[in-house]
Write a protein that holds these residues in place. Structure first.
Motif, PDB file in Angstrom:
ATOM      1  N   ARG A  48       0.828 -10.428  59.647  1.00  0.00           N
ATOM      2  CA  ARG A  48       0.564  -9.304  58.739  1.00  0.00           C
ATOM      3  C   ARG A  48      -0.530  -9.659  57.734  1.00  0.00           C
ATOM      4  N   THR A  49      -0.581 -10.902  57.336  1.00  0.00           N
ATOM      5  CA  THR A  49      -1.559 -11.345  56.342  1.00  0.00           C
ATOM      6  C   THR A  49      -2.941 -11.549  56.936  1.00  0.00           C
ATOM      7  N   LEU A  50      -3.009 -12.203  58.097  1.00  0.00           N
ATOM      8  CA  LEU A  50      -4.304 -12.546  58.694  1.00  0.00           C
ATOM      9  C   LEU A  50      -4.677 -11.664  59.882  1.00  0.00           C
ATOM     10  N   GLY A  51      -3.746 -10.807  60.308  1.00  0.00           N
ATOM     11  CA  GLY A  51      -3.991 -10.010  61.496  1.00  0.00           C
ATOM     12  C   GLY A  51      -3.767 -10.834  62.746  1.00  0.00           C
ATOM     13  N   ALA A  52      -3.618 -10.148  63.867  1.00  0.00           N
ATOM     14  CA  ALA A  52      -3.434 -10.852  65.140  1.00  0.00           C
ATOM     15  C   ALA A  52      -4.366 -10.236  66.168  1.00  0.00           C
ATOM     16  N   GLU A  77       8.036  -0.419  62.979  1.00  0.00           N
ATOM     17  CA  GLU A  77       8.083  -1.637  63.792  1.00  0.00           C
ATOM     18  C   GLU A  77       7.036  -1.642  64.908  1.00  0.00           C
ATOM     19  N   GLN A  78       6.868  -0.493  65.555  1.00  0.00           N
ATOM     20  CA  GLN A  78       5.950  -0.441  66.693  1.00  0.00           C
ATOM     21  C   GLN A  78       4.487  -0.435  66.267  1.00  0.00           C
ATOM     22  N   THR A  79       4.228  -0.267  64.980  1.00  0.00           N
ATOM     23  CA  THR A  79       2.838  -0.211  64.508  1.00  0.00           C
ATOM     24  C   THR A  79       2.346  -1.561  63.981  1.00  0.00           C
ATOM     25  N   GLU A  80       3.235  -2.530  63.848  1.00  0.00           N
ATOM     26  CA  GLU A  80       2.859  -3.829  63.287  1.00  0.00           C
ATOM     27  C   GLU A  80       2.333  -4.754  64.381  1.00  0.00           C
ATOM     28  N   TYR A  81       1.644  -5.821  63.954  1.00  0.00           N
ATOM     29  CA  TYR A  81       1.166  -6.816  64.917  1.00  0.00           C
ATOM     30  C   TYR A  81       2.340  -7.470  65.637  1.00  0.00           C
ATOM     31  N   THR A  82       3.351  -7.837  64.875  1.00  0.00           N
ATOM     32  CA  THR A  82       4.605  -8.334  65.436  1.00  0.00           C
ATOM     33  C   THR A  82       5.738  -7.679  64.656  1.00  0.00           C
TER      34      THR A  82
END
Length: 307
Positions: free
Chosen positions: A247-251, A100-105
């Motif tokens: 996740r698809t396009l990045g943030a 969870e902490q490694t994702e963009y959201t």
């Protein structure tokens, strides 16, 4: 005193096990794909789930021949398999929480729980397909219709059960209950709004205002029927939509999700790393409705609406 030699498996039973195990494994592979969710990821995710699918299918394949040969002890593996698949759900849940902490959201607990249950259920998927193929093939053996008919019957049965279960287990997506479209972002000083709906007042610097106005994207999700607001306004559902988009396009920076209480629409806004409007709309539409929002009888029974 002469000892009793080990039982030799018959040709018919050997084909039962091979075909049933193969059908169960193939059924699992067909629903195991790297799609817009990018989970499981290639190649380790594939390997783990295919091996688990083969184990599940093998258990289902040998159950009927074991009962036929009075080897009831072997059937206890079904109970062990159920416990093992529950452990799979637990492992998937813990693994996703750790990421969870490694994702963009964050995905959110509701989405994590749904993914974990899905992967547990798909192991039962392989087991049931293999068990059904095995049972039909054993019936053909008893009727003595020949090896060729036995194999064809097993394959047809496995394919039929696969179609039935996959159709039954297929859930709705956001695009089934809402219209999804791009919207224009307005930056007025530090305030950000989309089509008159206030989003945030965090654009305090000139650089932030310029980045959001020039590079930001906003998506408006409008429920096609009023009661679909129940699902779309769920906090876990909105987090899932934002997660799939980022996740698809990045943030690059900034991400918001807001709901308009008057119109019922949902707004997703963020600054992507890669700008691809078509892919963004597709991923939002394909975000699954979470198990936690499907408790509404209306959502479950309503007719799918076109975009």
């Amino acid at each position: 005193m002469s000892g009793r030699g080990p039982a030799i498996i018959s040709t018919e039973d050997l084909w039962v096990i091979i075909i049933a195990a193969a059908m169960g494994t193939i059924a699992r592979i067909l629903v195991l794909k790297v799609d817009y969710k990018q989970y499981p990821s290639y190649p380790n995710g594939y390997l783990i789930h295919i091996v688990l699918a083969f184990i599940a299918a093998s258990i289902g394949a040998v159950a009927i021949p074991a009962v036929k040969s009075n080897n009831y002890t072997a059937v206890t593996f079904l109970a062990l398999a159920v416990q093992h698949f529950r452990d799979v759900r637990k492992t998937e849940r813990e693994s996703l929480r750790g990421l969870e902490q490694t994702e963009y959201t964050p995905r959110g607990e509701a989405y994590i729980d749904g993914i974990a249950k899905t992967f547990e259920a798909r192991n039962y998927f392989a087991l049931v397909v293999a068990l059904a193929s095995s049972a039909v093939m054993e019936i053909i053996v008893a009727i003595q219709w020949g090896l060729t008919i036995q194999i064809i019957s097993g394959i047809i049965t496995g394919a039929f059960v696969y179609l039935v279960i996959s159709n039954f287990s297929k859930g709705k997506t956001v695009g089934d209950i809402a219209n999804v479209r791009l919207a224009k972002i307005k930056v007025d000083g530090s305030e950000i709004s989309v089509e008159g709906t206030f989003v945030s007042s965090l654009a305090g610097t000139e650089n932030a205002q310029k980045m959001i106005e020039d590079e930001g994207v906003a998506v408006v999700i409008e429920p096609t029927q009023k009661h679909f607001m129940i699902a779309l306004h769920n906090f876990g559902q909105r987090k899932a939509i934002l997660f799939e988009a980022t996740r698809t396009l990045g943030a690059k920076r900034y991400n918001f999700t807001r709901k308009d209480y008057e119109t019922g629409r949902i707004i997703i806004l963020f600054v992507p790393i890669v700008r691809d409007d078509e892919k963004l709309l597709e991923v939002v539409k394909n975000t699954p409705l979470l198990e936690s929002v499907k408790k509404s009888h209306t959502v479950l029974k309503s007719t799918v609406m076109g975009d």
